[in-house]
Design an enzyme around this catalytic site. Structure first.
Site, mmCIF file in Angstrom:
data_model
loop_
_atom_site.group_PDB
_atom_site.id
_atom_site.type_symbol
_atom_site.label_atom_id
_atom_site.label_comp_id
_atom_site.label_asym_id
_atom_site.label_seq_id
_atom_site.Cartn_x
_atom_site.Cartn_y
_atom_site.Cartn_z
ATOM 1 C CB CYS A 60 -1.100 -0.201 1.052
ATOM 2 S SG CYS A 60 -2.277 -1.214 0.773
ATOM 3 C CB CYS B 64 -5.122 1.804 1.829
ATOM 4 S SG CYS B 64 -5.863 3.311 2.034
HETATM 5 S S1 SF4 Z 1 -4.753 -2.848 -0.975
HETATM 6 FE FE1 SF4 Z 1 -2.251 -2.112 -0.962
HETATM 7 S S2 SF4 Z 1 -1.722 -4.134 0.140
HETATM 8 FE FE2 SF4 Z 1 -3.921 -4.717 -1.284
HETATM 9 S S3 SF4 Z 1 -2.774 -4.821 -3.647
HETATM 10 FE FE3 SF4 Z 1 -3.951 -2.827 -3.223
HETATM 11 S S4 SF4 Z 1 -1.710 -1.798 -2.871
HETATM 12 FE FE4 SF4 Z 1 -1.450 -3.672 -2.365
#
Ligand code: SF4
Length: 240
Positions: free
Chosen positions: A128, A236
């Site tokens: 994230c 997030c």
């Molecule tokens: S929610 Fe966050 S951890 Fe999940 S794929 Fe998207 S960016 Fe990556």
């Protein structure tokens, strides 16, 4: 003033203290008045960061009724649902704006080379950070305010979110017009105003993010149970 802001950026009269004092009065006026106030204060420096989820569709609709030049951005992690991409196209056409597509520095292939397969499953916080927090931080670096669809009932961390406040992370004003709204309030607005929304909401997805980190919820589960299911993570990182 004691607040931090990015070098070279004037936060104007809205110190953390001034915003904290104003927030209850603005909250009493309601979401539309809050957006109007933010537009008056920040003009095109006001950025709506939208995931095009149900709450953000309320804000898109309200904002587009007030200005024909809305400043709307979305974080394209490269992992959004096809339904989300389709909704973005539909909404841009319907309301006549072009959203700014903010992308991570690393492509998915680069991320895989540097951090290995499926980073989201092993270290979602890092994923994230790379795909959401860093790109948004860079984008907001020269802006004066951002607006979000967070609501107090969504997560424990959001329980005290004010409708306006100073966001220490980004060094700018943060506007949360829907902070006191319930989930029912959101859907009532969407239906009443005929606002388009992501069809996944009607298929058991009250909250929609990236494909690997979102599933439909089961009967009796909390509405955020479908996000990062099985992990401690509930945010997030954009709103921490
Ligand atoms: S929610 Fe966050 S951890 Fe999940 S794929 Fe998207 S960016 Fe990556």
């Amino acid at each position: 003033m004691t607040h931090q802001s990015s070098p070279g950026r004037d936060p104007g009269p809205w110190s953390p203290e001034a915003l904290a004092q104003l927030a209850p009065d603005l909250e009493a006026l309601g979401a539309e008045a809050i957006i109007r106030w933010a537009l008056d204060q920040f003009g095109s420096g006001l950025v709506l960061a939208s995931s095009f989820g149900a709450e953000d569709m309320v804000l898109v609709d309200m904002l587009c009724r007030m200005t024909d030049r809305p400043h709307i951005v979305y974080l394209d992690t490269g992992l959004l649902f096809p339904e989300t991409y389709a909704l973005i196209d539909q909404v841009q056409q319907r309301y006549g704006f072009q959203a700014v597509r903010v992308v991570p520095q690393l492509s998915l292939d680069d991320q895989q080379s540097l951090w290995g397969d499926a980073l989201w499953a092993r270290d979602p916080d890092r994923c994230c950070t790379l795909r959401k927090v860093e790109p948004l931080t860079a984008y907001l670096a020269d802006k004066s305010a951002w607006m979000t669809g967070i609501r107090r009932e969504q997560t424990p961390h959001r329980r005290t979110a004010p409708v306006v406040g100073f966001d220490q992370r980004y060094g700018i004003t943060k506007v949360n017009p829907l902070a006191p709204w319930t989930y029912k309030d959101v859907y009532r607005y969407l239906v009443r105003h005929g606002v388009p929304y992501n069809p996944l909401h009607d298929q058991g997805y009250p909250s929609i993010g990236c494909i690997p980190c979102t599933r439909a919820i089961r009967p009796g589960e909390s509405w955020r149970a479908g996000r990062w299911a099985g992990q401690e993570k509930t945010e997030c990182g954009l709103h921490l």
